[in-house]
Scaffold this active site. Structure first.
Site, short mmCIF file in Angstrom:
data_model
loop_
_atom_site.label_atom_id
_atom_site.label_comp_id
_atom_site.label_asym_id
_atom_site.label_seq_id
_atom_site.Cartn_x
_atom_site.Cartn_y
_atom_site.Cartn_z
CG ASP A 1 -62.59 5.78 -18.66
OD1 ASP A 1 -62.09 5.08 -19.58
OD2 ASP A 1 -62.80 5.27 -17.61
CD GLU B 1 -54.21 4.09 -14.94
OE1 GLU B 1 -54.99 3.28 -13.90
OE2 GLU B 1 -54.65 4.34 -15.96
CG ASP C 1 -58.46 -0.22 -18.26
OD1 ASP C 1 -58.15 0.99 -18.13
OD2 ASP C 1 -59.64 -0.50 -18.22
C1 NOJ Z 1 -61.58 1.66 -17.58
C2 NOJ Z 1 -61.16 1.82 -18.96
O1 NOJ Z 1 -60.74 3.16 -19.27
C3 NOJ Z 1 -62.37 1.71 -19.83
O2 NOJ Z 1 -61.96 1.68 -21.48
C4 NOJ Z 1 -62.94 0.28 -19.55
O3 NOJ Z 1 -64.06 -0.03 -20.49
C5 NOJ Z 1 -63.26 0.02 -18.22
N1 NOJ Z 1 -62.15 0.30 -17.48
C6 NOJ Z 1 -63.64 -1.48 -17.82
O4 NOJ Z 1 -62.68 -2.24 -18.07
#
Ligand code: NOJ
Length: 970
Positions: free
Chosen positions: A628, A554, A551
């Site tokens: 998200d 970017e 995660d």
């Molecule tokens: C951002 C991610 O997009 C999300 O899916 C994740 O739960 C959070 N970071 C925490 O790691």
């Protein structure tokens, strides 16, 4: 506070308070768009758009300042090379070497560099350590094949003003390069399809020294005052946004090009954005965007819908489509990129003769790097995805479990919690394959550690999952907590493996753990080191059923410009972050992939790694998800075009957070989201840490049953999904397919992006994505017969028209197109692992002309043995009333020495065959099967057609071995 005219100040204050409260209650209002640049806040975007405006304003007199030196041009072995001269305002000229490579595949590639920077004859400002050249190494990360030159390419015509080169063998392709001004025209069948610089927007910002001025003069350009050469310098040098200043040591360096798709009204691709798959115009006007589509991988908090705003990943591959013709362009540049899209009626072809009367004019510009673009001449969408995959790689064959259902949330709070969820899923007989751990499993966000209290016994947790045939995915992000007594950090820093700042010191920023450093995966040594962290004896507590989630790659930096890294940061090789930004996520994903394949000596298993950030080529490394989203009906609806767009852009292993990440979905939304999610190639439920628990069993009846029913549908079709992945792996085809891709002649379907076909199954799904809606209209692309999936009703369809399908809250609109044969496994089980050696059901949907075709691909779903022939690939066919199964590649099964999986598959059979639209000849008690020299009778249960339902027959038990040839006369 200033009061609103006409309102007393107290009322105005109250209104403001209410508005603020509304923002808090509805997260959709709290998107921080202003945290991200608009085009006019990005210097090079503003400059390139201004250049385009200037050209448009002086359309009749505008001439591109770029000319090819005719004497410099030559064609050799499929490569045409020359030098382009740019006439600069002060009369000087800058030189840009160009290569047009004509590839054997029929793809053409245009690469243009800048001689002065190539030769490093430039000066950097601020004592920067950055490289002087334009970045040209994106191909090292992205391109894996397909570069063989077409040495037969020939000059068909040449004079002082242009050269025409024929290429692509019998594909009848020609490229016409005009010298003055420079322009390139790609033709198929004598007709122009793709043109570069025909609007004269080619722009390579040549290097120039900064002439230091007295302070008072600085920023003169801002208010329109130009420099001595008449240029507005205000955005050339340092640039600030949101309190961060980019020192831009190389000055302006952008590269822009207009690319016209002649006679094409629709363009698709360039993920990742929200909005329709048929891209909108971006220069304003009714229903259009005002801003160009942006590609600059960023952690966009609570993103908005139907927007050209950038998201987490970037694939600069665009396809243009019109009736029976597709062409495309892949813009290989890893820097920040914007794309304007404008459609224009073609004044030369008002009667729409031969081709579309509207052309799409696109304008691409990137902040840095060379110009490197691939041109695909189609003519079908299938050709485009295949050729694009040849270059950037095809989707990896997934771990079989990974196409099952994933249960995730931020966070499962302890190892006991995980075990409890696992037990309850079994108790409620809900199939699932994987449970996920988000960042809280670690000790204080230090990756490769476990919280000693909450996750005191990860091994026992992993073992329970394993005993149930299930897997664990743990998150590992690229930011490494900067803290003493954390060996991962001290090791990385002592070996100097982290990204540097502009002063060439280790860069420090903020992310989940607080102060952090970022591993630099451009550095081969960092990748070697990264591998060591994943070894079972290093990352203790992980087992063979532990897989990975990458995660924030970017990369997300909470205190960085636009929530990412400063562009003047320095990576390995002294490339600025500016040069490689959009590749950053891929390099981290790649390092993790390499680490996972080397976890243990001799262990050769396919990794499963989910990534949030991606670039062209990431499809080789795992799956992506759309980040998200929100628990809203609008986000549910938006997920379908997003997933479809990934599919046509070469990265089909895609899904959205089922249920929505932010917020608390109501039960109907959950039901509809699961019914949609079962059609995402990657299906994972996920939820924000502040959201209420929502595992399927939490909903209560009838909803738990509704979700379970949807999941069972997904699980029964896993063999078909796996086969669809196989096609993605071999040919680059999308796993779920939009209408223009499957039916490139049916114009009324080109823009449809709320329904999809699953692989080659003929299954046509249109999930319900609106509240309180219990029917939907499915668009029908052809004259074939369509059956309802559950009732076998023959739908009253007409090509190009819509048909209404009812869908109560417990069902999903799903049709079967006549003419297909697809495999299922019908015994309900707890996980895909439990289904591995189950017998198959084949569903045959008989076409109008009495035929059907389909296939099944299976392998061990785990190792790379498939690459050594350890797989089963069957072709099923119904023709002339004979149903057959043959090896799809004509392989002699006996010629492959069977390993353990193939041996076990010898006991796997076809259990039932369900023939829908069954011919009257099946109205018999039994049919004869012939297989490998043996014959036997199989019972037939025939149901004549009634009340609109098709006739159908259930044959079984069939008892043919799945890996062997057989035929049945029906
Ligand atoms: C951002 C991610 O997009 C999300 O899916 C994740 O739960 C959070 N970071 C925490 O790691």
């Amino acid at each position: 506070m200033r009061s609103t005219p006409g309102l007393p100040a107290t009322w105005a204050a109250l209104l403001c308070l209410l508005a603020a409260l509304a923002c808090l209650l509805n997260p959709a209002f709290s998107v921080k768009e202003h945290d991200f640049k608009k085009c006019d806040q990005s210097g090079f975007c503003k400059r390139n758009r201004a250049f385009a405006d200037d050209a448009a304003a002086h359309r009749t007199t505008w001439s591109s300042p770029y000319d090819v030196i005719p004497e410099s041009a030559s064609l050799k072995d499929g490569q045409w090379q020359a030098v382009i001269l740019k006439t600069i305002n002060n009369g000087e000229r800058a030189r840009f070497p160009i290569t047009v490579s004509l590839l054997k595949s029929g793809v053409a590639r245009i690469s243009i560099d800048e001689e002065k920077r190539q030769k490093k004859e430039i000066e950097l400002r601020h004592n920067s350590k950055a490289r002087k050249e334009r970045y040209s190494e994106a191909e090292d990360w992205v391109i894996v094949g397909g570069l063989e030159l077409d040495k037969q390419a020939q000059v068909a015509f040449q004079d002082k003003s242009q050269v025409n080169i024929k290429y692509g063998g019998d594909q009848d392709l020609e490229v016409v390069i005009k010298f003055s001004p420079f322009e390139v025209d790609f033709k198929r069948g004598g007709e122009s399809h793709v043109r570069f610089n025909d609007r004269g927007l080619f722009n390579m910002e040549h290097w120039r020294p900064k002439i230091e001025k007295p302070t008072a003069e600085e920023g003169k350009g801002e208010d329109g005052t130009k420099n001595d050469s008449g240029e507005d310098e205000s955005t050339w040098w340092d640039e600030s946004f949101g309190g961060n200043t980019d020192s831009k040591p190389r000055g302006p360096e952008s590269v822009g090009m207009d690319i016209s798709f002649v006679g094409y009204e629709q363009v698709f691709g360039i993920p990742e954005h929200t909005g329709p798959i048929s891209l909108k115009q971006t220069r304003g006007g009714d229903g259009n965007h005002q801003e160009p589509y942006r590609l600059y991988n960023t952690d966009v908090f609570e993103y908005i819908l139907d927007s050209p705003m950038t998201l987490y990943g970037a694939i600069p591959f665009m396809q243009a489509h019109r009736k029976d013709s597709s062409v495309g362009v892949f813009w290989l540049n890893a820097a920040e990129t914007w794309i304007d899209v404008v459609k224009e009626k073609d004044s030369k072809n008002p009667l729409n003769l031969g081709k579309g009367s509207t052309s799409t004019h696109t304008h691409w510009f990137s902040e840095a790097g060379i110009l490197d673009a691939f041109v695909f001449m189609g003519p079908t969408p299938r050709d485009l995805t295949k050729r694009y995959g040849e270059l950037t790689g095809y989707t990896a064959m997934p771990q079989e479990f990974s196409i099952g259902y994933h249960q995730c949330r931020w966070n499962y709070i302890s190892d006991d919690d995980v075990k409890d969820v696992d037990r309850r899923m079994d108790k409620y007989k809900i199939p699932y394959d994987v449970i996920w751990l988000d960042i809280e499993y670690t000790e204080e966000k230090k990756y490769f550690t476990w919280d000693p209290h909450a996750f005191a016994n990860p091994v026992s947790m992993g073992q329970q999952l394993d005993a149930h045939g299930r897997k664990l995915v743990v998150i590992i992000d690229p930011h490494i907590k900067k803290v003493d007594n954390y060996p991962v950090s001290s090791n990385m820093l002592s070996k100097d493996l982290a990204v540097h700042n502009k002063d060439d010191e280790t860069y420090e920023g903020w992310c989940w753990p607080g102060s952090s450093n970022w591993v630099d995966c451009f550095n081969p040594k960092a990748n070697e080191w990264w591998k060591t962290l994943f070894k079972y004896d290093s990352f203790k507590g992980t087992l063979e059923n532990t897989f990975l989630w990458n995660d924030m790659n970017e990369p997300s930096v909470f205190n960085g410009p636009e929530t990412t890294m400063p562009k003047d940061n320095i990576h390995f090789g002294n490339w600025e972050h500016r040069d490689i930004h959009n590749l950053n996520g891929l390099t981290f994903h790649n390092a993790s992939w390499e680490a996972m394949v080397s976890r243990k000596k001799g262990e050769k298993r396919r990794p499963f790694i989910l990534t949030r950030s991606f670039y062209a080529g990431s499809q080789r490394l795992g799956a992506m998800w759309t980040g998200d989203n929100q628990a809203s009906w609008e986000h549910l609806a938006a997920s379908i075009p997003m997933v479809l767009n990934q599919g046509i852009s070469g990265f089909p292993f895609a899904g959205a957070d089922v249920g929505g990440f932010f917020g608390n979905p109501d039960k109907d939304l959950m039901a509809r989201w699961y019914q949609t999610g079962i059609f995402y190639p990657f299906m994972r439920a996920h939820a924000h840490i502040d959201s209420r628990r929502r595992e399927p069993y939490m909903l209560g009846e009838p909803y738990t049953e509704i979700l379970t029913k949807a999941l069972r549908l997904r699980y029964s079709l896993l063999p078909s999904w796996y086969t669809a992945f196989f096609h993605a792996n071999r040919e680059g085809s999308p796993v779920v397919r939009p209408m223009f891709w499957t039916h490139p002649s049916e114009e009324s379907g080109f823009a449809i992006d709320d329904q999809l076909f699953v692989g080659t199954t003929g299954l046509l799904a249109k999930p319900i994505v609106e509240k309180d809606k219990f029917s939907t209209d499915i668009w029908i692309p052809d004259d074939e017969v369509y059956f309802d999936y559950t009732t076998y009703q023959v739908m009253k369809t007409q090509k190009g028209k819509r048909v209404t399908v009812n869908a109560a809250i417990d069902s999903v609109p799903l049709l079967m197109r006549g003419g297909h044969i697809f495999p299922r496994r019908d015994i309900p089980r707890r996980s895909s692992a439990a289904m591995r050696f189950d017998d198959y059901t084949l569903v045959v949907t008989v076409s109008k002309d009495g035929s059907a075709e389909g296939d099944l691909y299976a392998d061990d779903g785990d190792t790379f043995d498939n690459e050594k022939g350890q797989y089963i690939y069957r072709k099923f066919s119904l023709a002339d009333n004979v149903l057959t199964s043959t090896d799809a590649e004509g392989r002699n099964a006996k010629s492959v020495k069977a390993g353990s999986w193939l041996k076990a598959m010898r006991d796997v059979h076809v259990d039932r065959i369900i023939v829908i639209g069954a011919p009257a000849s099946l109205d018999v008690k039994e049919v004869q099967v012939e297989s490998e020299g043996k014959n036997w009778a199989v019972k037939v249960d025939y149901h004549a057609a009634e009340k609109g339902r098709a006739a159908f027959a259930v044959l079984g038990r069939v008892g043919t071995k799945i890996g062997e040839d057989w035929s049945i006369k029906i």
